[in-house]
Design a protein around this motif. Structure first.
Motif, PDB file in Angstrom:
ATOM      1  N   ASN A 290       0.644  -1.215   0.326  1.00  0.00           N
ATOM      2  CA  ASN A 290      -0.232  -0.262   0.124  1.00  0.00           C
ATOM      3  C   ASN A 290       1.112   0.944  -0.267  1.00  0.00           C
ATOM      4  OD1 ASN A 290      -2.985  -1.487   0.728  1.00  0.00           O
ATOM      5  ND2 ASN A 290      -1.799  -1.915   2.141  1.00  0.00           N
ATOM      6  N   LYS A 312      -5.094   2.164   1.261  1.00  0.00           N
ATOM      7  CA  LYS A 312      -5.899   1.455   2.231  1.00  0.00           C
ATOM      8  C   LYS A 312      -7.424   0.766   2.146  1.00  0.00           C
ATOM      9  CE  LYS A 312      -4.473  -1.132   6.061  1.00  0.00           C
ATOM     10  NZ  LYS A 312      -3.413  -2.170   5.627  1.00  0.00           N
ATOM     11  N   ASP A 313      -7.779  -0.524   2.156  1.00  0.00           N
ATOM     12  CA  ASP A 313      -8.429  -1.143   1.666  1.00  0.00           C
ATOM     13  C   ASP A 313     -10.191  -0.088   0.562  1.00  0.00           C
ATOM     14  OD1 ASP A 313      -8.281  -3.119   4.497  1.00  0.00           O
ATOM     15  OD2 ASP A 313      -8.903  -0.985   5.286  1.00  0.00           O
ATOM     16  N   ASP A 314      -9.066  -0.067  -0.853  1.00  0.00           N
ATOM     17  CA  ASP A 314      -9.602   0.290  -1.869  1.00  0.00           C
ATOM     18  C   ASP A 314     -10.096   2.163  -1.860  1.00  0.00           C
ATOM     19  OD1 ASP A 314      -9.266  -1.562  -2.613  1.00  0.00           O
ATOM     20  OD2 ASP A 314     -11.421  -2.311  -2.328  1.00  0.00           O
TER      21      ASP A 314
END
Length: 436
Positions: A290, A312-314
């Motif tokens: 990331n 992070k986390d799209d």
């Protein structure tokens, strides 16, 4: 930021005592430093952040480079774990009156040192060591012979497959394009893989930085500048390549059409012109690849602060700080005298680090630390030396392979708008530590 004044004084005291004894207890760090030699300090040319790299290493030796008082480029190396530096004054000089004309170095996996220096909208200057692990340089060389007449911001990056990347701006401030070359140490040849990766469309240019994750993916972030005036910097953008720079995509996997232009660029964080956004970003990645990007700017009419943008986390996220207290304005051209250095970001298993210098904190090298699970930052000076208008530069290989931070340090002065100061040559130190 919850950080008690008395606690801060105790940390500074422990660091001061530790440096006197050869170690420090701030962040459970052990801090050591070695003196390399005396370098030109009349401006910030030896310490500008876009040198990338000022310091590099393999598993045995570490190398650095700087200009001396007469403007000659000096190369130095040491065996890792020792304090004895072998120095060589090369045959090459640089225009030290222009702080843009910095030196960038890299070592390939065959042991040859690659050096590029003395360029600000001027022809490429490049050489490599005559022998593996040597610090005597060849004659000046071409790379590809393509787009080598107007070069600025040269920077090398090592890929895990042993190849080298070389990036630079072709053109000038407010009107320039990003060029990328790839070096194969087996054939000892450079190949141009992008002649216009990020295009200013004859109207603007990108100020970028790059990092390579452990899989060899190339992460690229940049800000746009519309004119020569730093006040026209805006927006933080992003791209990634998974094939050595041949093709590029956005964080969601959407393919870019090359060249990337303002209209097609993925904006990780929207920042309007006039936000005191500094040019050049700083990047690192976490263990999952990331990207984390550090810079500074101000929100609306507020005080410029260091900020971290990460994916992070799209989604893109923003981490703010409140280290700096006094407002200032970024306008004009040339190398500026600014109360804050541009930051370097490092992302490790123990947290997120920002390395910087601030006049309000005595112009010392300061490390800020946090993690994504808490909002507070811990601050610690990593040296009691005042470093003037220094900006951070560290050995990427030592960070990625040994979790050690080796920092190029020198006290330098910078008069606003490319001015020069009358200051004696100052010692260059390599400061090294790890966070346990």
């Amino acid at each position: 930021m919850k950080f008690e004044k008395q606690t801060y004084k105790l940390i500074l005291l422990s660091i001061y005592i530790g440096l006197f004894l050869g170690e420090s207890v701030g962040f459970s760090q052990s801090i050591a430093s070695s003196k390399v030699g005396l370098g030109w300090s009349g401006n910030s040319i030896n310490t500008v952040i876009f040198r990338n790299q000022a310091l590099t290493s393999n598993n045995e030796f570490q190398f650095t480079a700087y200009y001396n008082q007469e403007g000659y480029m000096v190369l130095a190396k040491r065996s890792l774990g020792t304090n004895k530096w072998l120095k060589h004054i090369t045959q090459y000089k640089g225009n030290i009156q222009d702080a843009h004309n910095s030196i960038s170095i890299a070592i390939d996996n065959a042991g040859y040192l690659h050096v590029s220096w003395d360029q600000h909208n001027s022809p490429l200057r490049y050489a490599k060591s005559i022998d593996p692990l040597g610090i005597e340089l060849s004659e000046e060389l071409e790379m590809t012979g393509l787009q080598e007449s107007s070069v600025t911001y040269p920077e090398f990056h090592n890929l895990p497959n042993g190849k080298l990347l070389f990036l630079y701006r072709s053109g000038e401030s407010g009107n320039g394009n990003l060029v990328m070359n790839l070096y194969n140490p087996k054939s000892k040849e450079w190949k141009q893989i992008q002649n216009d990766l990020i295009s200013g469309e004859d109207a603007r240019n990108a100020y970028w930085q790059t990092t390579i994750d452990k899989l060899g993916n190339i992460h690229l972030s940049w800000v746009w500048r519309e004119t020569w005036d730093v006040g026209t910097n805006h927006d933080l953008c992003y791209a990634i390549s998974t094939d050595n720079g041949l093709t590029w995509e956005k964080s969601n996997g959407e393919k870019y059409q090359i060249p990337i232009i303002k209209e097609t660029a993925e904006v990780a964080c929207y920042i309007p012109q006039g936000s005191n956004l500094i040019n050049q970003t700083s990047m690192d990645t976490d263990s999952e690849g990331n990207p984390f990007i550090a810079s500074y700017w101000s929100l609306q009419e507020g005080t410029p602060q260091y900020k971290v943008v990460y994916h992070k986390d799209d989604n893109w996220h923003l981490m703010d700080t409140d280290f700096h207290k006094t407002a200032f304005s970024l306008t004009g051209g040339g190398t500026k005298r600014i109360p804050l250095s541009r930051p370097k970001i490092l992302v490790g298993d123990q947290g997120v680090y920002v390395l910087f210098r601030d006049e309000e904190m005595g112009n010392r090298m300061t490390l800020a630390k946090t993690n994504l699970n808490k909002v507070n930052w811990e601050l610690s000076d990593i040296s009691n030396r005042e470093v003037g208008q220094w900006e951070p530069n560290y050995d990427v290989n030592q960070w990625k392979t040994n979790n050690e931070i080796h920092v190029f340090s020198q006290k330098v002065s910078q008069i606003d708008g490319e001015g020069l100061d009358k200051i004696d040559p100052q010692p260059i130190y390599i400061v090294e530590f790890r966070d346990n």
